[in-house]
Design a protein around this motif. Structure first.
Motif, PDB file in Angstrom:
ATOM      1  N   ILE A   1       0.825  -1.212   0.000  1.00 53.01           N
ATOM      2  CA  ILE A   1       0.000   0.000   0.000  1.00 53.01           C
ATOM      3  C   ILE A   1       0.860   1.263   0.000  1.00 53.01           C
ATOM      4  O   ILE A   1       0.554   2.226  -0.708  1.00 53.01           O
ATOM      5  CB  ILE A   1      -0.938   0.018   1.217  1.00 53.01           C
ATOM      6  CG1 ILE A   1      -1.967  -1.109   1.105  1.00 53.01           C
ATOM      7  CG2 ILE A   1      -1.656   1.356   1.353  1.00 53.01           C
ATOM      8  CD1 ILE A   1      -2.841  -1.244   2.317  1.00 53.01           C
ATOM      9  N   THR A   2       1.931   1.268   0.773  1.00 52.11           N
ATOM     10  CA  THR A   2       2.691   2.503   0.987  1.00 52.11           C
ATOM     11  C   THR A   2       4.104   2.475   0.441  1.00 52.11           C
ATOM     12  O   THR A   2       4.730   3.527   0.305  1.00 52.11           O
ATOM     13  CB  THR A   2       2.793   2.814   2.493  1.00 52.11           C
ATOM     14  OG1 THR A   2       3.654   1.846   3.123  1.00 52.11           O
ATOM     15  CG2 THR A   2       1.421   2.782   3.154  1.00 52.11           C
TER      16      THR A   2
ATOM     17  N   VAL B   1      -2.831   2.690   7.722  1.00 53.59           N
ATOM     18  CA  VAL B   1      -1.779   3.529   7.148  1.00 53.59           C
ATOM     19  C   VAL B   1      -1.426   4.660   8.098  1.00 53.59           C
ATOM     20  O   VAL B   1      -0.249   4.948   8.343  1.00 53.59           O
ATOM     21  CB  VAL B   1      -2.219   4.084   5.779  1.00 53.59           C
ATOM     22  CG1 VAL B   1      -1.253   5.168   5.290  1.00 53.59           C
ATOM     23  CG2 VAL B   1      -2.297   2.967   4.750  1.00 53.59           C
ATOM     24  N   ASN B   2      -2.434   5.302   8.674  1.00 60.16           N
ATOM     25  CA  ASN B   2      -2.172   6.380   9.633  1.00 60.16           C
ATOM     26  C   ASN B   2      -1.388   5.873  10.842  1.00 60.16           C
ATOM     27  O   ASN B   2      -0.533   6.576  11.383  1.00 60.16           O
ATOM     28  CB  ASN B   2      -3.488   7.000  10.103  1.00 60.16           C
ATOM     29  CG  ASN B   2      -4.140   7.870   9.038  1.00 60.16           C
ATOM     30  OD1 ASN B   2      -3.521   8.175   8.021  1.00 60.16           O
ATOM     31  ND2 ASN B   2      -5.379   8.236   9.266  1.00 60.16           N
ATOM     32  N   ALA B   3      -1.669   4.660  11.259  1.00 62.59           N
ATOM     33  CA  ALA B   3      -1.022   4.117  12.456  1.00 62.59           C
ATOM     34  C   ALA B   3       0.451   3.784  12.232  1.00 62.59           C
ATOM     35  O   ALA B   3       1.282   3.991  13.119  1.00 62.59           O
ATOM     36  CB  ALA B   3      -1.763   2.865  12.932  1.00 62.59           C
ATOM     37  N   ILE B   4       0.805   3.280  11.052  1.00 63.45           N
ATOM     38  CA  ILE B   4       2.175   2.805  10.852  1.00 63.45           C
ATOM     39  C   ILE B   4       3.129   3.885  10.366  1.00 63.45           C
ATOM     40  O   ILE B   4       4.343   3.722  10.446  1.00 63.45           O
ATOM     41  CB  ILE B   4       2.241   1.619   9.869  1.00 63.45           C
ATOM     42  CG1 ILE B   4       1.822   2.049   8.455  1.00 63.45           C
ATOM     43  CG2 ILE B   4       1.403   0.453  10.368  1.00 63.45           C
ATOM     44  CD1 ILE B   4       2.093   0.987   7.403  1.00 63.45           C
ATOM     45  N   THR B   5       2.604   4.992   9.864  1.00 67.41           N
ATOM     46  CA  THR B   5       3.511   6.031   9.379  1.00 67.41           C
ATOM     47  C   THR B   5       4.060   6.817  10.551  1.00 67.41           C
ATOM     48  O   THR B   5       3.378   7.077  11.534  1.00 67.41           O
ATOM     49  CB  THR B   5       2.788   6.980   8.402  1.00 67.41           C
ATOM     50  OG1 THR B   5       1.553   7.402   8.978  1.00 67.41           O
ATOM     51  CG2 THR B   5       2.488   6.268   7.092  1.00 67.41           C
TER      52      THR B   5
ATOM     53  N   LEU C   1       3.025  23.584  -1.807  1.00 64.02           N
ATOM     54  CA  LEU C   1       2.205  22.387  -1.620  1.00 64.02           C
ATOM     55  C   LEU C   1       2.800  21.561  -0.488  1.00 64.02           C
ATOM     56  O   LEU C   1       4.028  21.390  -0.420  1.00 64.02           O
ATOM     57  CB  LEU C   1       2.173  21.563  -2.909  1.00 64.02           C
ATOM     58  CG  LEU C   1       1.483  20.197  -2.846  1.00 64.02           C
ATOM     59  CD1 LEU C   1      -0.010  20.357  -2.593  1.00 64.02           C
ATOM     60  CD2 LEU C   1       1.731  19.409  -4.137  1.00 64.02           C
ATOM     61  N   ALA C   2       1.954  21.073   0.406  1.00 65.98           N
ATOM     62  CA  ALA C   2       2.403  20.215   1.503  1.00 65.98           C
ATOM     63  C   ALA C   2       1.542  18.961   1.520  1.00 65.98           C
ATOM     64  O   ALA C   2       0.315  19.059   1.616  1.00 65.98           O
ATOM     65  CB  ALA C   2       2.313  20.947   2.838  1.00 65.98           C
ATOM     66  N   THR C   3       2.180  17.795   1.414  1.00 67.12           N
ATOM     67  CA  THR C   3       1.426  16.542   1.348  1.00 67.12           C
ATOM     68  C   THR C   3       1.975  15.518   2.335  1.00 67.12           C
ATOM     69  O   THR C   3       3.144  15.564   2.710  1.00 67.12           O
ATOM     70  CB  THR C   3       1.477  15.925  -0.068  1.00 67.12           C
ATOM     71  OG1 THR C   3       2.828  15.508  -0.370  1.00 67.12           O
ATOM     72  CG2 THR C   3       1.016  16.909  -1.121  1.00 67.12           C
ATOM     73  N   ASP C   4       1.117  14.603   2.703  1.00 69.21           N
ATOM     74  CA  ASP C   4       1.534  13.489   3.550  1.00 69.21           C
ATOM     75  C   ASP C   4       0.593  12.320   3.311  1.00 69.21           C
ATOM     76  O   ASP C   4      -0.569  12.503   2.927  1.00 69.21           O
ATOM     77  CB  ASP C   4       1.526  13.880   5.032  1.00 69.21           C
ATOM     78  CG  ASP C   4       2.414  12.953   5.868  1.00 69.21           C
ATOM     79  OD1 ASP C   4       3.579  13.315   6.114  1.00 69.21           O
ATOM     80  OD2 ASP C   4       1.946  11.863   6.248  1.00 69.21           O
ATOM     81  N   LEU C   5       1.104  11.127   3.556  1.00 71.12           N
ATOM     82  CA  LEU C   5       0.308   9.919   3.426  1.00 71.12           C
ATOM     83  C   LEU C   5      -0.762   9.829   4.507  1.00 71.12           C
ATOM     84  O   LEU C   5      -1.859   9.313   4.281  1.00 71.12           O
ATOM     85  CB  LEU C   5       1.239   8.700   3.507  1.00 71.12           C
ATOM     86  CG  LEU C   5       0.631   7.311   3.439  1.00 71.12           C
ATOM     87  CD1 LEU C   5      -0.005   7.076   2.078  1.00 71.12           C
ATOM     88  CD2 LEU C   5       1.707   6.257   3.717  1.00 71.12           C
ATOM     89  N   ASP C   6      -0.452  10.339   5.694  1.00 63.48           N
ATOM     90  CA  ASP C   6      -1.317  10.230   6.863  1.00 63.48           C
ATOM     91  C   ASP C   6      -2.324  11.377   6.885  1.00 63.48           C
ATOM     92  O   ASP C   6      -1.963  12.544   7.064  1.00 63.48           O
ATOM     93  CB  ASP C   6      -0.436  10.257   8.120  1.00 63.48           C
ATOM     94  CG  ASP C   6      -1.204  10.009   9.410  1.00 63.48           C
ATOM     95  OD1 ASP C   6      -2.420  10.261   9.442  1.00 63.48           O
ATOM     96  OD2 ASP C   6      -0.570   9.575  10.395  1.00 63.48           O
ATOM     97  N   SER C   7      -3.579  11.059   6.699  1.00 57.54           N
ATOM     98  CA  SER C   7      -4.609  12.096   6.652  1.00 57.54           C
ATOM     99  C   SER C   7      -4.778  12.811   7.991  1.00 57.54           C
ATOM    100  O   SER C   7      -5.177  13.980   8.034  1.00 57.54           O
ATOM    101  CB  SER C   7      -5.944  11.499   6.221  1.00 57.54           C
ATOM    102  OG  SER C   7      -6.345  10.471   7.116  1.00 57.54           O
ATOM    103  N   ASN C   8      -4.477  12.130   9.088  1.00 59.43           N
ATOM    104  CA  ASN C   8      -4.605  12.759  10.399  1.00 59.43           C
ATOM    105  C   ASN C   8      -3.614  13.901  10.573  1.00 59.43           C
ATOM    106  O   ASN C   8      -3.955  14.970  11.088  1.00 59.43           O
ATOM    107  CB  ASN C   8      -4.396  11.730  11.513  1.00 59.43           C
ATOM    108  CG  ASN C   8      -5.545  10.748  11.623  1.00 59.43           C
ATOM    109  OD1 ASN C   8      -6.666  11.042  11.255  1.00 59.43           O
ATOM    110  ND2 ASN C   8      -5.257   9.553  12.125  1.00 59.43           N
ATOM    111  N   VAL C   9      -2.356  13.697  10.145  1.00 58.08           N
ATOM    112  CA  VAL C   9      -1.367  14.764  10.316  1.00 58.08           C
ATOM    113  C   VAL C   9      -1.608  15.888   9.312  1.00 58.08           C
ATOM    114  O   VAL C   9      -1.286  17.046   9.589  1.00 58.08           O
ATOM    115  CB  VAL C   9       0.082  14.232  10.219  1.00 58.08           C
ATOM    116  CG1 VAL C   9       0.354  13.224  11.320  1.00 58.08           C
ATOM    117  CG2 VAL C   9       0.398  13.650   8.858  1.00 58.08           C
ATOM    118  N   VAL C  10      -2.182  15.566   8.157  1.00 57.46           N
ATOM    119  CA  VAL C  10      -2.545  16.615   7.204  1.00 57.46           C
ATOM    120  C   VAL C  10      -3.597  17.533   7.827  1.00 57.46           C
ATOM    121  O   VAL C  10      -3.520  18.762   7.732  1.00 57.46           O
ATOM    122  CB  VAL C  10      -3.052  16.017   5.875  1.00 57.46           C
ATOM    123  CG1 VAL C  10      -3.620  17.110   4.974  1.00 57.46           C
ATOM    124  CG2 VAL C  10      -1.931  15.281   5.151  1.00 57.46           C
TER     125      VAL C  10
END
Length: 281
Positions: free
Chosen positions: A31-32, A79-83, A150-159
């Motif tokens: 996935i990641t 995904v949010n948990a492991i990043t 632009l600022a991006t991250d895989l983890d939607s919570n930190v975004v």
């Protein structure tokens, strides 16, 4: 025969077998692109045990059954948990000094297009893009320029955290008093601060998986991708850095983490030292 519970603490709340960990690592990679080595076992246990409790499950077997198909609502939480999200304002300060004294100085001097685009790829909780935004506001003219970050991250919570721009006051303790007063507002209790809108207006925050398609159409003057590729294998790194080269302007800059390197990974950049690279083709 291998001991199914090797490297595992039998007295844990939820025993995690080798088979469990291997499935988790396999799902994470597909996935990641993140490679979870055995040294990450304790970290993964701690983070996913929280998910097991939240879901009121009884075991890692049950949790693995939820994610095995690599789809469904739990995959997002997985995904949010492991990043990993470890960052600070002006982390690796030499990068921001180079950004101010070289990148922006050159852009101001050349000044033909008056258009600047930057990307913080793996922005975590926002400290990196807000640090870049501070440099932009402090160095670049206040008008007459089209500047976007632009600022991006895989983890939607930190975004979501980044977009809100609220931090505990101790997070900015190492910044100069001038920067604290100029770029942050204190809450009534004094325990929290909020980034001022003059910084937030420069930045667009988005959730993005770097291994998926990128929606961006234009090119960038610089990209920060720090402490992200350490989780990827070499082949994935090669693909990613090639894509970065494709989307950077000629002679654009790439900033990577202190433990990362492009040596034997990409020949499309030249090293400027201190994990700063410039696109050459």
């Amino acid at each position: 025969m291998r001991n199914e519970t090797s490297n595992n603490h039998l007295d844990r709340e939820f025993p995690m077998s080798n088979r469990n960990f291997e499935l988790i690592a396999d799902v994470a990679y597909h996935i990641t692109g993140i490679k979870l080595g055995d040294h990450k076992r304790n970290m993964i246990y701690s983070r996913l045990a929280r998910r097991i409790r939240a879901l009121k499950l009884q075991s890692f077997d049950q949790y693995c059954a939820l994610i095995e198909g690599q789809e469904g609502p739990e995959i997002h939480e997985f995904v949010n948990a492991i990043t990993t999200n470890l960052t600070s304002f002006f982390r690796e300060p030499h990068h921001f000094e180079f950004l101010a004294n070289k990148v922006f100085a050159d852009l101001k001097r050349q000044g033909q297009t008056r258009r600047v685009r930057g990307w913080s790829a793996g922005c975590s909780t926002g400290e990196e893009p807000y640090s870049i935004a501070m440099v932009i506001r402090e160095i670049m003219p206040p008008s007459g320029w089209d500047i976007k970050l632009l600022a991006t991250d895989l983890d939607s919570n930190v975004v979501a955290h980044s977009m809100e721009g609220v931090y505990s006051a101790d997070r900015i303790a190492d910044l100069s008093t001038t920067r604290q007063q100029k770029w942050f507002m204190k809450g009534k209790s004094g325990e929290q601060v909020k980034v001022k809108s003059s910084l937030q207006n420069l930045i667009t925050f988005k959730q993005l998986n770097l291994l998926h398609n990128w929606p961006m159409k234009g090119t960038f003057d610089f990209i920060f991708c720090r402490n992200v590729v350490i989780y990827f294998d070499k082949e994935t790194q090669k693909v990613l850095f090639d894509r970065y080269a494709d989307i950077l302007k000629p002679n654009g800059y790439l900033f990577i983490g202190h433990s990362e390197t492009l040596h034997k990974v990409s020949d499309r950049f030249r090293s400027l030292g201190k994990t700063i690279y410039q696109k050459i083709r």
